[in-house]
Design an enzyme around this catalytic site. Structure first.
Site, PDB file in Angstrom:
ATOM      1  N   SER A 128       8.567   8.799   0.728  1.00 37.27           N
ATOM      2  CA  SER A 128       9.136   7.516   1.126  1.00 37.27           C
ATOM      3  C   SER A 128      10.282   7.643   2.129  1.00 37.27           C
ATOM      4  O   SER A 128      10.619   6.683   2.821  1.00 37.27           O
ATOM      5  CB  SER A 128       9.637   6.768  -0.123  1.00 37.27           C
ATOM      6  OG  SER A 128       8.571   6.498  -1.003  1.00 37.27           O
ATOM      7  N   GLY A 156       4.697   2.816   0.204  1.00 40.04           N
ATOM      8  CA  GLY A 156       6.028   2.680  -0.388  1.00 40.04           C
ATOM      9  C   GLY A 156       5.896   2.482  -1.879  1.00 40.04           C
ATOM     10  O   GLY A 156       5.223   1.553  -2.322  1.00 40.04           O
ATOM     11  N   GLN A 171      -9.679  -1.181 -22.799  1.00 39.01           N
ATOM     12  CA  GLN A 171      -9.588  -1.230 -24.257  1.00 39.01           C
ATOM     13  C   GLN A 171     -10.590  -2.219 -24.836  1.00 39.01           C
ATOM     14  O   GLN A 171     -11.234  -1.954 -25.862  1.00 39.01           O
ATOM     15  CB  GLN A 171      -8.166  -1.611 -24.673  1.00 39.01           C
ATOM     16  CG  GLN A 171      -7.924  -1.659 -26.170  1.00 39.01           C
ATOM     17  CD  GLN A 171      -7.876  -0.269 -26.805  1.00 39.01           C
ATOM     18  OE1 GLN A 171      -7.656   0.729 -26.116  1.00 39.01           O
ATOM     19  NE2 GLN A 171      -8.082  -0.208 -28.119  1.00 39.01           N
ATOM     20  N   ILE A 225      -3.323   7.051  10.084  1.00 43.12           N
ATOM     21  CA  ILE A 225      -1.891   7.135  10.364  1.00 43.12           C
ATOM     22  C   ILE A 225      -1.304   8.228   9.485  1.00 43.12           C
ATOM     23  O   ILE A 225      -1.584   8.298   8.286  1.00 43.12           O
ATOM     24  CB  ILE A 225      -1.177   5.782  10.159  1.00 43.12           C
ATOM     25  CG1 ILE A 225       0.287   5.874  10.577  1.00 43.12           C
ATOM     26  CG2 ILE A 225      -1.325   5.261   8.730  1.00 43.12           C
ATOM     27  CD1 ILE A 225       0.968   4.524  10.740  1.00 43.12           C
ATOM     28  N   ALA A 226      -0.501   9.111  10.079  1.00 43.32           N
ATOM     29  CA  ALA A 226       0.023  10.287   9.380  1.00 43.32           C
ATOM     30  C   ALA A 226       1.538  10.186   9.287  1.00 43.32           C
ATOM     31  O   ALA A 226       2.259  10.511  10.236  1.00 43.32           O
ATOM     32  CB  ALA A 226      -0.403  11.567  10.101  1.00 43.32           C
ATOM     33  N   GLU A 234       1.089  -4.029   5.999  1.00 43.67           N
ATOM     34  CA  GLU A 234       0.475  -2.964   5.199  1.00 43.67           C
ATOM     35  C   GLU A 234       0.654  -3.225   3.710  1.00 43.67           C
ATOM     36  O   GLU A 234      -0.287  -3.104   2.918  1.00 43.67           O
ATOM     37  CB  GLU A 234       1.092  -1.610   5.568  1.00 43.67           C
ATOM     38  CG  GLU A 234       0.510  -0.453   4.782  1.00 43.67           C
ATOM     39  CD  GLU A 234       1.037   0.904   5.211  1.00 43.67           C
ATOM     40  OE1 GLU A 234       0.738   1.899   4.523  1.00 43.67           O
ATOM     41  OE2 GLU A 234       1.763   0.969   6.234  1.00 43.67           O
ATOM     42  N   ARG A 235       1.851  -3.612   3.309  1.00 43.46           N
ATOM     43  CA  ARG A 235       2.116  -3.851   1.891  1.00 43.46           C
ATOM     44  C   ARG A 235       1.427  -5.112   1.398  1.00 43.46           C
ATOM     45  O   ARG A 235       1.021  -5.188   0.232  1.00 43.46           O
ATOM     46  CB  ARG A 235       3.626  -3.893   1.663  1.00 43.46           C
ATOM     47  CG  ARG A 235       4.239  -2.507   1.788  1.00 43.46           C
ATOM     48  CD  ARG A 235       5.738  -2.481   1.945  1.00 43.46           C
ATOM     49  NE  ARG A 235       6.191  -1.092   2.039  1.00 43.46           N
ATOM     50  CZ  ARG A 235       7.392  -0.722   2.471  1.00 43.46           C
ATOM     51  NH1 ARG A 235       8.275  -1.641   2.849  1.00 43.46           N
ATOM     52  NH2 ARG A 235       7.715   0.555   2.526  1.00 43.46           N
ATOM     53  N   GLU A 277       9.090   1.628  -6.820  1.00 44.88           N
ATOM     54  CA  GLU A 277      10.534   1.809  -6.965  1.00 44.88           C
ATOM     55  C   GLU A 277      11.247   1.517  -5.638  1.00 44.88           C
ATOM     56  O   GLU A 277      12.322   0.908  -5.617  1.00 44.88           O
ATOM     57  CB  GLU A 277      10.835   3.233  -7.434  1.00 44.88           C
ATOM     58  CG  GLU A 277      10.419   3.532  -8.871  1.00 44.88           C
ATOM     59  CD  GLU A 277       8.902   3.718  -9.044  1.00 44.88           C
ATOM     60  OE1 GLU A 277       8.425   3.632 -10.182  1.00 44.88           O
ATOM     61  OE2 GLU A 277       8.198   3.943  -8.020  1.00 44.88           O
ATOM     62  N   PRO A 301       4.183  17.075   2.998  1.00 46.23           N
ATOM     63  CA  PRO A 301       4.254  17.714   1.676  1.00 46.23           C
ATOM     64  C   PRO A 301       5.619  17.578   1.007  1.00 46.23           C
ATOM     65  O   PRO A 301       5.702  17.490  -0.212  1.00 46.23           O
ATOM     66  CB  PRO A 301       3.927  19.183   1.999  1.00 46.23           C
ATOM     67  CG  PRO A 301       3.038  19.104   3.198  1.00 46.23           C
ATOM     68  CD  PRO A 301       3.575  17.963   4.002  1.00 46.23           C
TER      69      PRO A 301
END
Length: 381
Positions: A132, A366, A338, A123-124, A244-245, A369, A128
């Site tokens: 978001s 996304g 660590q 999926i595009a 998706e999220r 933020e 550039p």
């Protein structure tokens, strides 16, 4: 793992998948990372075992499986390595657009090949100059007779090299007000004249996952490849972003669990000052805090997956899970590295790869933020 949405059949499926990955993926994954590519042959093997798009109806070659099976596939692939994220993108992000918004002719034409592995999808959306802010993409598709003439470029496209079918977000009406009403979705096939791929991008992490730039120069796409209706593309994208999220949250949770597990083993084996370093109070407290985080994360995530399977609108909570779990996984990657000491900085230790791979989860699907902006809006702020 005891999930409320999983049955004994699901767990038998997980056991079979885990056995498959132990043979066909784990022994080769580090080489794939060095090669910067998952071989196409692995996709063929996934297809042969029914691991590509199993939730599709049998009419299109799928198994008509419930989404619990998709969750298992995504979890087990992530346990091997984040570089396998392209499989989940194909199965549970791109193909659902085709199933939900495609015509019957389109579904018959494309979906069986998505199941067989003959077709890999991408999926595009990102450009550039546009991340978001999807409503203001610059790629245009102007209808001329029986073709759309597509012009523009996309970047950071997962499966960008392998993909045979690319779902492209574009402007069919560049002058639409508001701007999002001009967005449509076009399906571009591999050999379409005017469609080309740029370089395979050299990323900080996810080395084995092919990510590329895509270019469209007077690319003539048949009007029959319009997905859904003109001007509805933005709404279609918003409709599918919950799943998706949620997939990103699942991957982050599994990565966090894996890092805690590998660090537990390391601190029990590593000796310092005459004893296992797991005996030092500071290290015990570190592990307790991280184990608590993953337990809380798993409980929250499982409740959301169950709600999603039931078809509930949980956009706000999924946005919370996406940002909180990816931030948690980033924090755990630093703490676990660590605790590995100097060895954590060595490529032969898996924690080093996890440390490289996890940051992008807070960026794609996304940014975190943006997630907080969505939550604030839905809180009435």
């Amino acid at each position: 793992m005891k999930h409320s949405y999983l049955t004994k059949d699901h767990e038998a499926f997980r056991k079979s998948l885990r056995k498959f990955l132990a043979k066909e993926a784990e022994p080769f994954f580090e080489q794939w990372e060095e090669d910067r590519m998952i071989p196409r042959e692995f996709w063929d093997k996934l297809a042969a075992q029914g691991y590509l798009c199993p939730t599709l109806p049998e009419a299109y070659g799928g198994l008509d499986a419930d989404w619990g099976y998709a969750v298992i596939i995504n979890e087990e692939l992530e346990r091997v390595g984040s570089g396998l994220v392209g499989v989940g993108l194909h199965n549970d992000i791109v193909v659902p657009y085709l199933e939900s918004f495609g015509t019957e002719e389109q579904k018959q034409r494309w979906l069986p090949k998505c199941v067989s592995g003959e077709t890999i999808t991408a999926i595009a959306m990102t450009e550039p100059g546009t991340g978001s802010d999807l409503a203001n993409i610059k790629t245009t598709a102007i209808l001329e007779d029986d073709h759309y003439v597509l012009n523009g470029s996309k970047t950071f496209i997962t499966n960008g090299i392998h993909s045979d079918l690319v779902l492209v977000a574009c402007k069919t009406d560049p002058k639409a007000v508001p701007a999002h009403k001009g967005v449509s979705l076009l399906v571009v096939e591999r050999d379409t004249p005017g469609f080309s791929r740029g370089r395979k991008l050299n990323k900080v992490g996810l080395h084995s996952q092919d990510t590329a730039e895509l270019f469209f120069e007077d690319c003539r796409v048949p009007k029959e490849n319009l997905l859904g209706e003109e001007g509805k593309g933005f709404l279609y994208l918003m409709d599918k972003l919950q799943q998706e999220r949620l997939l990103v949250a699942i991957a982050a949770q599994v990565a966090a669990e894996d890092m805690v597990e590998m660090t537990m083993k390391y601190i029990q084996e590593r000796k310092a000052f005459g004893q296992s370093i797991s005996k030092f109070q500071h290290i015990q407290f570190e592990m307790v805090e991280m184990q608590t985080q993953v337990e809380i994360g798993r409980t929250f995530l499982d409740s959301l997956v169950a709600d999603h399977i039931e078809g509930e609108d949980i956009v706000t909570k999924v946005s919370m899970a996406k940002y909180w779990l990816t931030d948690m996984a980033k924090d755990i990657s630093q703490r676990c590295l660590q605790l590995h000491g100097g060895y954590g900085y060595m490529e032969e230790y898996k924690i080093a790869r996890r440390f490289r791979d996890i940051p992008v989860s807070a960026i794609y699907a996304g940014t975190n933020e943006i997630m907080k902006t969505i939550i604030a809006k839905n809180m009435g702020l």
